[in-house]
Write a protein that holds these residues in place. Structure first.
Motif, mmCIF file in Angstrom:
data_model
loop_
_atom_site.group_PDB
_atom_site.id
_atom_site.type_symbol
_atom_site.label_atom_id
_atom_site.label_comp_id
_atom_site.label_asym_id
_atom_site.label_seq_id
_atom_site.Cartn_x
_atom_site.Cartn_y
_atom_site.Cartn_z
ATOM 1 N N ARG A 1 0.856 -1.040 0.065
ATOM 2 C CA ARG A 1 0.306 -0.018 0.107
ATOM 3 C C ARG A 1 0.772 0.896 -0.103
ATOM 4 N N LEU A 2 1.760 1.406 0.559
ATOM 5 C CA LEU A 2 2.751 2.802 0.610
ATOM 6 C C LEU A 2 4.143 2.286 -0.305
ATOM 7 N N MET B 1 15.585 9.007 2.747
ATOM 8 C CA MET B 1 15.102 9.413 4.155
ATOM 9 C C MET B 1 13.597 8.774 4.076
ATOM 10 N N LEU B 2 12.912 8.566 3.192
ATOM 11 C CA LEU B 2 11.483 8.591 3.073
ATOM 12 C C LEU B 2 11.349 6.833 3.572
ATOM 13 N N ARG B 3 12.056 6.255 2.916
ATOM 14 C CA ARG B 3 12.108 5.043 3.505
ATOM 15 C C ARG B 3 11.724 4.568 5.129
ATOM 16 N N ILE C 1 7.800 14.512 3.708
ATOM 17 C CA ILE C 1 8.287 15.255 2.538
ATOM 18 C C ILE C 1 9.625 16.243 3.133
ATOM 19 N N THR C 2 8.387 17.017 4.160
ATOM 20 C CA THR C 2 8.248 18.439 5.099
ATOM 21 C C THR C 2 9.667 18.129 6.308
ATOM 22 N N LYS C 3 9.214 16.501 6.840
ATOM 23 C CA LYS C 3 10.716 16.331 8.042
ATOM 24 C C LYS C 3 11.887 16.300 7.223
ATOM 25 N N VAL C 4 11.535 15.252 6.013
ATOM 26 C CA VAL C 4 12.278 14.936 5.661
ATOM 27 C C VAL C 4 13.794 16.497 4.972
#
Length: 495
Positions: free
Chosen positions: A57-58, A394-396, A437-440
């Motif tokens: 799903r992701l 990093m999104l992983r 994404i903003t956090k990354v």
């Protein structure tokens, strides 16, 4: 399919914590056991290993369907032991396949009389469908050349450099030259004008893509058809068009019904579509539809009778499960035109939510188009310190699988990230992804650059030579492409 390879010699056993309730000895990794093990142990060992897979799903890299209704799941499991090719033993399954072919043909505006049956076949995804359509074009071109007493040993296909790898496979496997229209920055699909210029007497077809894998954009099939009609008229050739609608074939009829890309255009002779993408079926089903019987040379069909009755077949595969065909029929009658339209409109709306969220960050250029497959392709406005590959990596940590890749020739210096919006990707997930994404980005801003790209280098006489911005971008893209491939290699060795 991935070519088989083994791990290191020191990692030759499989261990499972919970399976030790049933079996204490480790299992050899690449050899069969001498003795059987309890079914509970086999299940637990495999289940434990599969936990390390990503969450489907992701997995925003994939166009492939990851959710279906429980009722359809039941139908698939009930038919998983039926061999699709046994037409005489499973006549209803064969009938359902024929119904799907005809429904899809009418969806693509095939010029059929009221009682006329459509010409098409179910395949194992669009890759097999493209192989079959390519073979039909090659054989028909060869037959015409033989009849004219002309050479028929150098066939070619004209397409864009943005084609999926299955086109390259077809060209290599079946000895057809692939003539690619190069891309350019800001224009990531085939230019119809350049494509028609590349057509010659050996061109068996021009392949247009309805939904580019790179950015979801629809190629202008109508313009291609008009330009090619004019060239055919001038040269006396009869160069046809194939539409690779793997991604867009189940989108355009519902979101853009007035768009002319299908059999309404006279030079479009065949179309492939992936039932397992926006046809909303699990992986393993594709379709290829021909305009008429004349467009599929009869000698390519085989007639077999050793399973009980005469069976015409035109496939590269033989035995395969019936589940996906039955699932496709379920979706077509369950959803109908209204249901598919609702799903596609919802996907498009969620894509716009994601696009707007990314634009609000002020950090990205949007590469995809609003008109096309519901996906969002984007690149960093400034990737000098940190680039798209780092963002994807990093999104992983949050569970997201978002691909980063470089464009084909001649736009290799452009790096893009892409999020495919499927039916199971909700507005809530789109908003959550933007937040992550903003956090990354904030975290990357606080870190030093991982890649010290040499913007300056010593010349022959000790002078300092500054690299152009494009040269720097290409260096960065090449480095990170190698970095990602190396990481995958290490992971495969570990697993």
């Amino acid at each position: 399919m991935v070519l088989s390879k083994t791990a290191s010699e020191s990692d030759v056993s499989i261990h499972s914590t919970f399976a030790s309730r049933y079996v204490r000895n480790s299992l050899p990794r690449f050899n069969m056991l001498e003795n059987s093990i309890p079914k509970e142990a086999a299940y637990q060992i495999i289940n434990d290993e599969l936990m390390l897979d990503g969450n489907p799903r992701l997995n925003l890299a994939s166009f492939v369907t990851t959710w279906m209704e429980p009722e359809c799941d039941k139908l698939m499991m009930a038919s998983i032991n039926k061999n699709y090719v046994d037409m005489d033993e499973y006549p209803v399954t064969t009938e359902l396949q024929n119904r799907c072919v005809n429904m899809i043909a009418h969806l693509f505006n095939a010029p059929l009389e009221d009682s006329e049956a459509a010409v098409g076949v179910g395949t194992v995804g669009s890759s097999e469908a493209i192989m079959l359509s390519g073979l039909a074009f090659k054989r028909k071109w060869q037959n015409n050349r033989k009849a004219q007493g002309k050479p028929y040993d150098k066939p070619n296909i004209v397409t864009g450099a943005n084609v999926q790898v299955c086109w390259e496979k077809f060209a290599r496997y079946f000895e057809v030259e692939l003539k690619e229209v190069k891309l350019s920055e800001g224009y990531y699909v085939m230019d119809p004008v350049k494509a028609v210029e590349m057509v010659d007497e050996n061109t068996i077809c021009v392949a247009a893509i309805l939904g580019s894998t790179l950015n979801g954009e629809f190629e202008d099939v109508k313009l291609l058809n008009d330009l090619l009609l004019e060239k055919n008229k001038q040269t006396g050739w009869d160069t046809p068009i194939h539409v690779d609608a793997a991604s867009g074939g189940f989108i355009a009829p519902f979101l853009y019904p007035e768009l002319e890309w299908d059999f309404r255009l006279p030079l479009v002779k065949s179309i492939n579509v992936s039932g397992h993408k926006y046809g909303l079926v699990y992986a393993g089903i594709g379709w290829v539809i021909w305009r008429s019987k004349e467009d599929l040379p009869e000698e390519l069909s085989f007639h077999i009778n050793y399973l009980g009755a005469d069976q015409p077949t035109f496939t590269l595969n033989f035995s395969k499960g019936s589940s996906q065909v039955i699932a496709q029929y379920y979706q077509l009658i369950r959803l109908g035109m209204e249901g598919y339209r609702n799903v596609m409109e919802n996907c498009h709306e969620n894509a716009m939510v994601l696009k707007q969220g990314l634009e609000k960050t002020g950090r990205f250029n949007i590469v995809s188009k609003d008109h096309g497959v519901p996906l969002v392709a984007f690149s960093l406005k400034d990737n000098k310190r940190h680039n798209e590959f780092e963002v994807a990596e990093m999104l992983r940590r949050f569970g997201w699988i978002v691909p980063a890749y470089t464009m084909p020739a001649d736009a290799q210096h452009v790096t893009v990230m892409r999020v495919v919006i499927r039916e199971d990707f909700s507005r809530t997930l789109a908003e959550r992804l933007v937040l992550d994404i903003t956090k990354v980005l904030h975290e990357l801003d606080s870190l030093p650059s991982k890649l010290a790209v040499a913007v300056q280098q010593n010349g022959k006489n000790g002078t300092v030579v500054k690299k152009t911005e494009m040269e720097t971008q290409r260096e960065v893209a090449t480095y990170w492409k190698k970095f990602v491939l190396d990481r995958k290699t290490i992971k495969n060795k570990i697993c």
